[in-house]
Write a protein that holds these residues in place. Structure first.
Motif, mmCIF file in Angstrom:
data_model
loop_
_atom_site.group_PDB
_atom_site.id
_atom_site.type_symbol
_atom_site.label_atom_id
_atom_site.label_comp_id
_atom_site.label_asym_id
_atom_site.label_seq_id
_atom_site.Cartn_x
_atom_site.Cartn_y
_atom_site.Cartn_z
ATOM 1 N N ARG A 18 5.452 -11.356 11.784
ATOM 2 C CA ARG A 18 4.627 -10.272 11.229
ATOM 3 C C ARG A 18 5.510 -9.149 10.679
ATOM 4 N NH1 ARG A 18 -0.773 -9.362 12.482
ATOM 5 N NH2 ARG A 18 -1.758 -11.015 13.680
ATOM 6 N N LYS A 19 6.564 -8.815 11.441
ATOM 7 C CA LYS A 19 7.444 -7.712 11.011
ATOM 8 C C LYS A 19 8.126 -8.065 9.696
ATOM 9 C CE LYS A 19 7.934 -4.883 14.888
ATOM 10 N NZ LYS A 19 7.775 -5.634 16.137
ATOM 11 N N ILE A 20 8.577 -9.310 9.615
ATOM 12 C CA ILE A 20 9.268 -9.733 8.387
ATOM 13 C C ILE A 20 8.306 -9.659 7.199
ATOM 14 C CG2 ILE A 20 10.256 -11.769 7.220
ATOM 15 C CD1 ILE A 20 11.449 -12.526 9.989
ATOM 16 N N ILE A 21 7.094 -10.105 7.425
ATOM 17 C CA ILE A 21 6.121 -10.094 6.319
ATOM 18 C C ILE A 21 5.824 -8.656 5.880
ATOM 19 C CG2 ILE A 21 3.711 -10.620 5.742
ATOM 20 C CD1 ILE A 21 4.122 -13.189 7.453
ATOM 21 N N GLY A 22 5.620 -7.765 6.861
ATOM 22 C CA GLY A 22 5.368 -6.352 6.536
ATOM 23 C C GLY A 22 6.523 -5.769 5.737
ATOM 24 N N HIS A 41 -1.775 5.317 8.718
ATOM 25 C CA HIS A 41 -0.994 4.156 9.147
ATOM 26 C C HIS A 41 -1.629 2.859 8.720
ATOM 27 C CE1 HIS A 41 1.365 6.959 11.361
ATOM 28 N NE2 HIS A 41 0.253 7.459 11.846
ATOM 29 N N ASN A 42 -2.642 2.998 7.915
ATOM 30 C CA ASN A 42 -3.422 1.819 7.593
ATOM 31 C C ASN A 42 -2.950 1.157 6.305
ATOM 32 O OD1 ASN A 42 -5.406 0.139 8.335
ATOM 33 N ND2 ASN A 42 -7.056 1.249 7.323
ATOM 34 N N VAL A 43 -1.843 1.659 5.787
ATOM 35 C CA VAL A 43 -1.444 1.259 4.446
ATOM 36 C C VAL A 43 -0.689 -0.058 4.459
ATOM 37 C CG1 VAL A 43 -0.346 2.080 2.337
ATOM 38 C CG2 VAL A 43 -1.346 3.694 3.902
ATOM 39 N N GLY A 44 -0.377 -0.550 5.650
ATOM 40 C CA GLY A 44 0.341 -1.804 5.854
ATOM 41 C C GLY A 44 1.090 -2.333 4.641
ATOM 42 N N GLY A 45 2.369 -2.141 4.584
ATOM 43 C CA GLY A 45 3.122 -2.794 3.538
ATOM 44 C C GLY A 45 3.351 -1.984 2.282
ATOM 45 N N LEU A 46 3.033 -0.702 2.275
ATOM 46 C CA LEU A 46 3.373 0.086 1.088
ATOM 47 C C LEU A 46 4.453 1.105 1.449
ATOM 48 C CD1 LEU A 46 -0.049 0.591 -0.634
ATOM 49 C CD2 LEU A 46 1.816 -0.889 -1.292
ATOM 50 N N GLN A 81 8.786 -7.336 3.936
ATOM 51 C CA GLN A 81 8.927 -7.915 2.603
ATOM 52 C C GLN A 81 7.856 -7.399 1.636
ATOM 53 O OE1 GLN A 81 11.628 -9.357 1.492
ATOM 54 N NE2 GLN A 81 12.347 -9.008 3.576
ATOM 55 N N PHE A 82 6.680 -7.094 2.174
ATOM 56 C CA PHE A 82 5.669 -6.449 1.325
ATOM 57 C C PHE A 82 6.243 -5.145 0.771
ATOM 58 C CE2 PHE A 82 1.943 -8.929 2.881
ATOM 59 C CZ PHE A 82 1.287 -9.046 1.667
ATOM 60 N N ILE A 83 6.867 -4.404 1.656
ATOM 61 C CA ILE A 83 7.445 -3.113 1.233
ATOM 62 C C ILE A 83 8.485 -3.337 0.142
ATOM 63 C CG2 ILE A 83 8.854 -1.161 1.995
ATOM 64 C CD1 ILE A 83 7.384 -1.214 4.608
ATOM 65 N N ARG A 84 9.354 -4.319 0.346
ATOM 66 C CA ARG A 84 10.403 -4.588 -0.661
ATOM 67 C C ARG A 84 9.768 -4.959 -2.008
ATOM 68 N NH1 ARG A 84 13.209 -3.215 3.406
ATOM 69 N NH2 ARG A 84 12.494 -1.278 2.485
ATOM 70 N N VAL A 85 8.709 -5.773 -1.950
ATOM 71 C CA VAL A 85 8.064 -6.183 -3.196
ATOM 72 C C VAL A 85 7.479 -4.963 -3.910
ATOM 73 C CG1 VAL A 85 6.108 -7.460 -4.173
ATOM 74 C CG2 VAL A 85 7.563 -8.531 -2.453
ATOM 75 N N PHE A 86 6.838 -4.100 -3.149
ATOM 76 C CA PHE A 86 6.248 -2.916 -3.787
ATOM 77 C C PHE A 86 7.322 -1.959 -4.301
ATOM 78 C CE2 PHE A 86 2.211 -4.344 -2.098
ATOM 79 C CZ PHE A 86 1.389 -4.026 -3.177
ATOM 80 N N GLU A 87 8.427 -1.889 -3.589
ATOM 81 C CA GLU A 87 9.530 -1.045 -4.099
ATOM 82 C C GLU A 87 10.000 -1.556 -5.453
ATOM 83 O OE1 GLU A 87 11.517 0.606 0.044
ATOM 84 O OE2 GLU A 87 12.412 -1.104 -0.981
ATOM 85 N N GLU A 88 10.145 -2.856 -5.537
ATOM 86 C CA GLU A 88 10.563 -3.441 -6.818
ATOM 87 C C GLU A 88 9.535 -3.154 -7.904
ATOM 88 O OE1 GLU A 88 12.889 -7.422 -5.332
ATOM 89 O OE2 GLU A 88 11.193 -7.659 -6.704
ATOM 90 N N GLN A 89 8.272 -3.325 -7.528
ATOM 91 C CA GLN A 89 7.214 -3.092 -8.515
ATOM 92 C C GLN A 89 7.175 -1.636 -8.955
ATOM 93 O OE1 GLN A 89 5.369 -5.245 -10.238
ATOM 94 N NE2 GLN A 89 6.695 -6.708 -9.215
ATOM 95 N N SER A 90 7.477 -0.731 -8.023
ATOM 96 C CA SER A 90 7.417 0.688 -8.404
ATOM 97 C C SER A 90 8.503 0.993 -9.438
ATOM 98 C CB SER A 90 7.531 1.598 -7.183
ATOM 99 O OG SER A 90 8.851 1.638 -6.738
ATOM 100 N N ARG A 91 9.598 0.256 -9.378
ATOM 101 C CA ARG A 91 10.632 0.461 -10.410
ATOM 102 C C ARG A 91 10.151 -0.090 -11.754
ATOM 103 N NH1 ARG A 91 14.101 -0.179 -5.918
ATOM 104 N NH2 ARG A 91 14.278 -2.427 -6.080
#
Ligand code: XMP
Length: 508
Positions: free
Chosen positions: A295-299, A343-348, A301-311
């Protein structure tokens, strides 16, 4: 549009009250007591105000109070529980604590003539939950109901149209609760009751069109009901100022990614970024067997994906979330207007740095969200779908996750769902699990050593507890035959007959 204000003093039931009023066809709006002044209440033209319950005693220094002038503003007021005591306090009555003999649960109530109790028998059952009680009604108020231990279970000043009830008319345990609210809304406040779900859509569209004009808005789309409805609603309001990002982590159900793309890009013509991140997620999950770690890894990696997308996408001003009322209750009430306290933003990731979060569905219950979704033209299959966990099939593959296992599970899961749907059996949630067990089987003349799949189906209202669903044997049988015939690496199918508790819905 006629509106009732639910003035929230911190009780548990503010949304339930609003929902009951909306069920009567009158729009109800909730405002925390400290976020709206009496002047604003007057300006907004509410037909009536309902004070909610609250956890405090009116005499506590820190307890929430309101401007007593509201009682003379010519607007009908109904106080519930703490709200009832607060009215008594504001108007000069006396409130006492019953100490250890608080009244809790279903209680007989004896009601007398009052506009609020029209059509209600002299004796009925109500739901009580209080320690303090009004021991003396204020001047100008008549006591209109009592229970064996509560001398003022309701009071009324009919001339000013001010009412208080100690019990909770909004909960279904109160036999005539609906009648009490209906009497207040129609007899006392003279509402017509012509509000419909369409009005919610129109109102939201108008509100967000004004509020978000010229802003760049992002919606993280999971393909679930809530984020889908939120996205389509916001798209109707702001069109191409909305960008939806859908992350395919390779752990979705069969065809899910394509379905989401077809509905949102094709059907609704929305700006949709589909991020194909299967490889990224699976490579980080390689060799990991511990569920929490997955679960931690998935959370992460969601963050990493969104960071990339924000760029790629550039700065976004606003984040849309599909938070619905039960989420608000579960995460505790708080000021959810800034990302930091939420805290409900899970992954952003925090680097996305939104100015604001918008949660257009935060006042709605699931069935209301579904009704909105259908009215917005979202396909029924999507709107009525069962819940699916954010980490996806990762929580349904026991042990190490590999692409081969994800593909295997996807096939088995799709077959099970198809067979249930074919038989018109609709448990609350139903899916397949790839257990970590392999066993010996026989196919033709050959020995096999294949995976064991567990089928899970539960019946529940709230997912906090659940019963295993007694689906017909024939359906289990056809699912089992098809799975073992069509999915080469599975040679054994079992059905999970455990309830929650002691098990949970998911295996992980
Ligand atoms: P359990 O397994 O805890 O599941 O009995 C109760 C409900 O919650 C769902 N669930 C999740 N939903 N993110 C979600 O959005 C998650 O991480 C998650 N884990 C469990 C589960 O599918 C069931 O409906």
């Amino acid at each position: 549009m006629e509106k009732i204000l639910v003035l929230d003093f911190g009780g548990q039931y503010d949304l339930l009250i609003a929902r009951r009023v909306r069920e009567l066809g009158v729009y109800a709006e909730i405002q925390p007591y400290n976020k709206i002044t009496l002047e604003q209440i007057k300006e907004n033209g509410y037909k009536g105000v309902i004070f909610t319950g609250g956890p405090n005693s009116v005499y506590d220094e820190s307890s929430p109070h309101y401007d007593p002038a509201i009682l003379d503003a010519g607007i009908p007021v109904l106080g519930i529980c703490y709200g009832h005591q607060l009215i008594a306090y504001m108007a000069g009555g006396v409130i006492e604590s019953a100490g250890s003999i608080s009244e809790y649960g279903k209680t007989d109530v004896y009601a007398e003539g009052s506009a609020l109790f029209e059509g209600i028998p002299g004796k009925s059952v109500c739901w009580m939950s209080h320690t303090d009680y009004v021991s003396r009604a204020p001047a100008g108020f008549e006591i209109t109901a009592r229970t064996d231990s509560c001398p003022c279970a309701a009071m009324a000043d009919e001339s000013r149209r001010i009412y208080g009830v100690q019990f909770h008319p909004e909960v279904t345990h109160t036999e005539y609760g609906k009648t009490v609210l209906s009497n207040f809304v129609f007899r006392v406040c003279s509402c017509r009751g012509d509000w419909r779900m369409d009005d919610f859509i129109e109102r939201s569209v108008e509100k967000y069109r004004k509020k978000l004009s010229g802003k760049r808005v992002l919606c993280a789309l999971s393909g679930g009901v809530d984020s889908s409805v939120a996205a389509v609603l916001m798209h109707r309001a702001i069109g191409d100022d909305l960008t939806c990002v859908f992350v395919d982590h390779g752990l979705l159900r069969k065809n899910e990614g394509d379905d989401v793309e077809r509905v949102f890009r094709g059907g609704f013509n929305m700006k949709l970024v589909r991020v194909d991140a299967e490889e990224r997620f699976l490579s980080h999950l390689r060799g990991v067997t511990e569920p929490e770690k997955k679960r931690k890894i998935i959370g992460e990696q969601f963050i990493r994906v969104f960071e990339e997308q924000s760029r790629v996408l550039g700065k976004m001003d606003v984040l849309v979330q599909g938070t619905i009322y039960p989420d608000v209750v579960e995460s505790g009430k708080g000021d959810a207007s800034t990302i930091k306290s939420h805290h409900n933003v899970g992954g952003l990731p925090s680097v996305m740095d939104f100015e604001e979060i918008v949660e257009p569905l935060r006042e709605l219950f699931k069935d209301e969200v579904r009704a909105v979704g259908l009215k917005l033209g979202i396909p029924e299959a999507l709107v009525m779908r069962q819940p699916f966990p954010g980490p996806g099939l990762a929580v349904r593959i026991i042990g190490e996750i590999t692409k081969e296992k994800a593909d295997t599970l996807r096939e088995a899961d799709a077959i099970f769902r198809e067979e249930l749907e074919k038989a018109s059996v609709r448990p609350s949630q139903y899916f397949a699990v790839l257990t970590d067990t392999q066993s010996v089987g026989v196919m033709g003349d050959a020995r096999t050593y294949g995976h064991t799949v567990a089928l899970r189906a539960v019946t529940t209202d709230d997912f906090m507890t659940a019963d295993w669903t007694r689906i017909p044997y024939e359906v289990i049988d056809s699912a089992s035959r098809r799975i073992t015939n069509e999915v080469r690496t599975i040679n054994r199918v079992v059905y999970d007959v455990t309830s929650k508790p002691p098990a949970t819905v998911e295996w992980e």
